[in-house]
Design a protein around this motif. Structure first.
Motif, short mmCIF file in Angstrom:
data_model
loop_
_atom_site.label_atom_id
_atom_site.label_comp_id
_atom_site.label_asym_id
_atom_site.label_seq_id
_atom_site.Cartn_x
_atom_site.Cartn_y
_atom_site.Cartn_z
N ARG A 19 17.49 -16.20 -9.89
CA ARG A 19 16.91 -15.20 -10.51
C ARG A 19 17.91 -14.34 -11.52
O ARG A 19 19.15 -13.88 -10.15
CB ARG A 19 16.09 -14.25 -9.63
N SER A 35 7.39 -0.40 -3.35
CA SER A 35 9.15 -0.08 -2.79
C SER A 35 9.60 0.62 -4.38
O SER A 35 9.28 0.14 -5.72
CB SER A 35 9.59 -1.36 -3.02
N THR A 88 9.65 -10.67 2.33
CA THR A 88 10.09 -9.21 3.44
C THR A 88 8.33 -8.80 3.72
O THR A 88 8.03 -8.57 5.20
CB THR A 88 10.43 -7.28 3.29
N PHE A 97 5.90 -12.32 -0.64
CA PHE A 97 7.40 -11.95 -0.39
C PHE A 97 7.75 -12.16 0.37
O PHE A 97 7.88 -11.95 1.65
CB PHE A 97 7.52 -10.70 -1.09
N ASN A 126 6.74 -11.72 -7.49
CA ASN A 126 8.71 -12.07 -7.07
C ASN A 126 9.16 -13.10 -7.82
O ASN A 126 9.67 -13.79 -8.41
CB ASN A 126 8.93 -10.85 -6.21
N GLN A 128 11.75 3.14 2.42
CA GLN A 128 11.18 1.67 1.33
C GLN A 128 10.21 0.17 1.08
O GLN A 128 9.16 0.30 2.37
CB GLN A 128 12.61 1.08 0.48
N GLY A 129 9.75 -0.35 0.53
CA GLY A 129 9.30 -0.90 0.28
C GLY A 129 8.58 -1.51 1.24
O GLY A 129 7.28 -1.87 2.07
N ARG A 130 9.50 -2.35 2.34
CA ARG A 130 9.37 -3.30 3.52
C ARG A 130 8.96 -1.77 4.70
O ARG A 130 8.14 -2.66 5.68
CB ARG A 130 10.36 -3.53 3.88
N GLU A 167 -0.05 -9.41 -5.26
CA GLU A 167 1.39 -9.01 -5.69
C GLU A 167 1.74 -9.07 -6.78
O GLU A 167 1.53 -9.57 -7.57
CB GLU A 167 2.49 -9.18 -4.77
N ASP A 220 0.68 -4.70 -3.47
CA ASP A 220 2.10 -4.64 -3.27
C ASP A 220 2.28 -4.23 -4.82
O ASP A 220 1.96 -5.48 -6.07
CB ASP A 220 2.55 -6.34 -2.96
N SER A 276 4.89 -3.24 -6.08
CA SER A 276 6.57 -2.82 -6.73
C SER A 276 6.59 -3.46 -7.56
O SER A 276 7.51 -2.38 -8.60
CB SER A 276 7.06 -3.61 -6.17
N GLU A 304 6.06 -2.18 4.33
CA GLU A 304 4.81 -3.58 4.76
C GLU A 304 5.21 -3.27 6.63
O GLU A 304 4.08 -3.96 7.21
CB GLU A 304 5.94 -4.72 4.87
N MET A 345 20.70 -13.73 -7.88
CA MET A 345 19.81 -14.13 -6.80
C MET A 345 19.18 -15.48 -6.07
O MET A 345 18.36 -16.12 -6.98
CB MET A 345 18.75 -12.57 -6.03
N ARG A 393 11.69 1.87 -5.21
CA ARG A 393 12.86 0.81 -5.56
C ARG A 393 12.89 0.57 -7.27
O ARG A 393 13.76 -0.46 -8.31
CB ARG A 393 14.07 0.09 -4.59
N LYS A 394 11.84 0.29 -7.08
CA LYS A 394 11.05 -0.36 -8.49
C LYS A 394 9.87 0.03 -8.96
O LYS A 394 10.52 0.73 -10.66
CB LYS A 394 10.66 -1.74 -8.16
N THR A 448 19.20 -8.14 -8.40
CA THR A 448 18.10 -7.23 -8.29
C THR A 448 17.99 -6.28 -9.61
O THR A 448 19.36 -6.10 -9.88
CB THR A 448 18.24 -6.52 -6.52
N1 F0G Z 1 7.65 -5.98 -2.24
C1 F0G Z 1 8.18 -6.50 -3.54
C2 F0G Z 1 7.19 -6.97 -4.37
C3 F0G Z 1 9.35 -6.67 -3.43
O1 F0G Z 1 9.86 -7.27 -4.90
C4 F0G Z 1 10.25 -5.89 -3.14
C5 F0G Z 1 11.27 -6.18 -2.86
C6 F0G Z 1 8.66 -5.15 -2.02
C7 F0G Z 1 7.79 -5.80 -1.12
C8 F0G Z 1 10.56 -4.58 -0.98
O2 F0G Z 1 10.79 -3.00 -1.17
O3 F0G Z 1 13.20 -3.54 -0.72
O4 F0G Z 1 11.79 -1.22 -0.88
O5 F0G Z 1 12.28 -2.53 1.37
N2 F0G Z 1 12.31 -6.62 -3.41
C9 F0G Z 1 13.42 -6.34 -3.94
C10 F0G Z 1 14.45 -7.77 -4.66
C11 F0G Z 1 14.58 -6.34 -2.44
O6 F0G Z 1 15.08 -7.69 -4.76
O7 F0G Z 1 13.97 -8.26 -4.97
P1 F0G Z 1 12.30 -3.21 -0.59
#
Ligand code: F0G
Length: 481
Positions: free
Chosen positions: A410, A262, A134, A132, A193, A107-109, A189, A222, A224, A112, A386, A264-265, A58
């Motif tokens: 991926r 998210s 989650t 996606f 993804n 985090q992103g989820r 989105e 979304d 992210s 959500e 993944m 994290r991205k 990831t």
């Molecule tokens: N939306 C999208 C488009 C994402 O790619 C992700 C996470 C989330 C929501 C959820 O965000 O992980 O911060 O809770 N994607 C990661 C991936 C897990 O590996 O593609 P999160």
């Protein structure tokens, strides 16, 4: 990173950054790799880092951070309430998106979850360009239905369509005309993804939003993977060529009621949240933050990460920063195409995607080709990808298998993490595997959780093919790792 031309005419992505902190990697021998994947139930999520050479699982929370991000972490304000860190992040979001309100989430989820709990009840329909994992889990958990409306081109593996994430606008209009009373929002989105990090065009985003608003339905993005999507709008959409990244971002956010992400991205840190224009909408969701995430000024995030995110968001407005991922992904994808390996085209964001259906057509979909390929790529090179195919889907309510539209492996390229020689190593091992693809067999579940089974489900090979693959590797590579 820019598209700088080489005198030789070769198309090589050139880094516009230097590496100042490194982490040692180990490459364990193929014998250990074969053991490790068996211990992990043939699920790459369950591998341990000590057994992994290139972690391409990831790009979530694992992108390289800049010196400025790390420096910002030192000035974080960890006051429980009223933190200056929160103000800086909210101000940055306002500057970029024009949004007045921000709800932080861990985090992103989590974002959500807040959206789903606020808007979804049994029978609610949420139209999306593509789901996606989650997101879908949160919506269906509450009895909602996710309607995928990506244009047909989106699920074609090989395509030259520059915007495979686009909504089919006719189907969107049709669904909204019929069902708008059951639809609180449409979810757009960015950098779609699950179909290979594929973008939507600015035009499609704006038109989808206009259709939703015509029926009094909210628009939720979304974001992210917005950074990749911005790069593709800027480089592939003629009418956006002369817009700055900031202008494109504003054009998008002006059409959105809610933007969640998210962190994290987007922002290259760890965390997430919801940016909102309208006070009433903000108030509708607000109380869920202190109840489930943390107080309103941190929402479960570390304040250090919030500072890094603020700087990361600013850096997202810089083409030299956001082009690194797409350019490396394009390079890897094109090198694989040269060697006849089946991949998703055009190259998108997030990572390079192998097409398991064409890589191992002899493995039937009920035996999870994308999951099998993930295990095989790990055995061949210590590379962790993944599964993005049927294992990532949920079973239907009657227990039958929901076969995915596409079976992809991926191989994410976390931004600024891997060098080009590491990418070429991955290309080499994948090419070897492709030449030995007949050795790869299928998988079946031995432990199957009812929800999000791809995270912790355990499988076994339907025949001793991993062992055969190990032997072939040893024969061809001699004593090389
Ligand atoms: N939306 C999208 C488009 C994402 O790619 C992700 C996470 C989330 C929501 C959820 O965000 O992980 O911060 O809770 N994607 C990661 C991936 C897990 O590996 O593609 P999160």
């Amino acid at each position: 990173m820019s598209e700088i031309r080489f005198h030789s005419g070769e198309d090589i992505p050139l880094e516009l950054h230097k590496v100042r902190i490194v982490q040692k990697l180990d490459l364990v021998p193929v014998e250990r790799r074969t053991e490790a994947i068996a211990e992990a139930g043939y699920n790459t999520f369950l591998l341990y880092n000590k057994d992994i050479f290139l972690d391409m699982l990831t790009d979530s929370g694992v992108n390289a951070m800049s010196d400025k991000q790390l420096a910002a972490m030192m000035v974080a304000d960890d006051s429980y309430a009223g933190s200056a860190t929160f103000t800086r992040l909210t101000d940055k979001l306002k500057e970029i998106f024009g949004t007045d309100y921000f709800l932080p989430a861990h985090q992103g989820r989590a974002a959500e979850n807040i959206l789903a709990v606020t808007f979804v009840k049994p029978g609610t329909i949420i139209p999306v360009n593509y789901h996606f994992t989650t997101t879908k889990a949160h919506i269906t958990r509450l009895g909602g239905i996710v309607e995928e409306l990506v244009a047909d081109e989106g699920v074609k593996i090989e395509s030259d369509c520059p915007f495979k994430g686009n909504f089919d606008l006719e189907r969107l209009e049709d669904l909204l005309a019929r069902e708008h009373e059951r639809i609180p929002f449409i979810r757009i989105e960015a950098g779609t993804n699950l179909i290979g990090g594929q973008p939507l065009s600015l035009e499609n985003i704006e038109k989808s939003a206009d259709i939703a608003h015509k029926y009094g339905v909210l628009t939720v993005m979304d974001a992210s993977l917005l950074q990749d999507n911005l790069y593709f709008i800027k480089t592939r959409e003629e009418s956006a060529k002369n817009l700055s990244l900031r202008e494109i971002t504003k054009r998008i956010s002006n059409k959105m009621d809610i933007i969640y992400f998210s962190g994290r991205k987007l922002g290259f840190a760890r965390g997430g949240g919801i940016a909102i224009h309208d006070k009433k909408l903000y108030l509708k969701m607000r109380e869920l933050v202190p109840m489930f995430e943390g107080f309103l000024t941190y929402g479960g995030m570390s304040v250090r990460e919030m500072e890094a995110m603020t700087v990361g968001l600013e850096e997202t407005m810089d083409m030299d920063v956001i082009s690194q991922g797409p350019l490396f992904i394009k390079y890897m994808t094109e090198e694989l195409i040269k060697r006849n390996v089946p991949v998703v085209t055009p190259p998108g964001g997030l990572g390079c995607h192998l097409d398991a259906s064409r890589f191992i057509p002899h493995v039937k979909q009920e035996e999870y080709p994308a999951g099998s390929l993930a295990a095989a790529v790990y055995i061949a090179g210590g590379i962790r990808g993944m599964e993005r195919g049927t294992i990532s889907e949920q079973r239907e309510t009657d227990g039958s298998e929901h076969l995915a539209a596409v079976e992809l492996l991926r191989l994410a390229l976390p931004r600024r993490v891997f060098t080009l020689s590491q990418v070429m190593y991955a290309v080499d091992r994948i090419t070897w595997l492709y030449e030995n693809r007949n050795l790869i067999g299928g998988l079946r579940f031995v432990e199957e959780p009812s929800s999000l089974r791809f995270f912790f489900g355990r499988l076994e090979p339907v025949s001793p093919w991993p062992e055969e693959l190990r032997k072939a590797f040893r024969k061809d590579f001699g004593d090389s790792l």
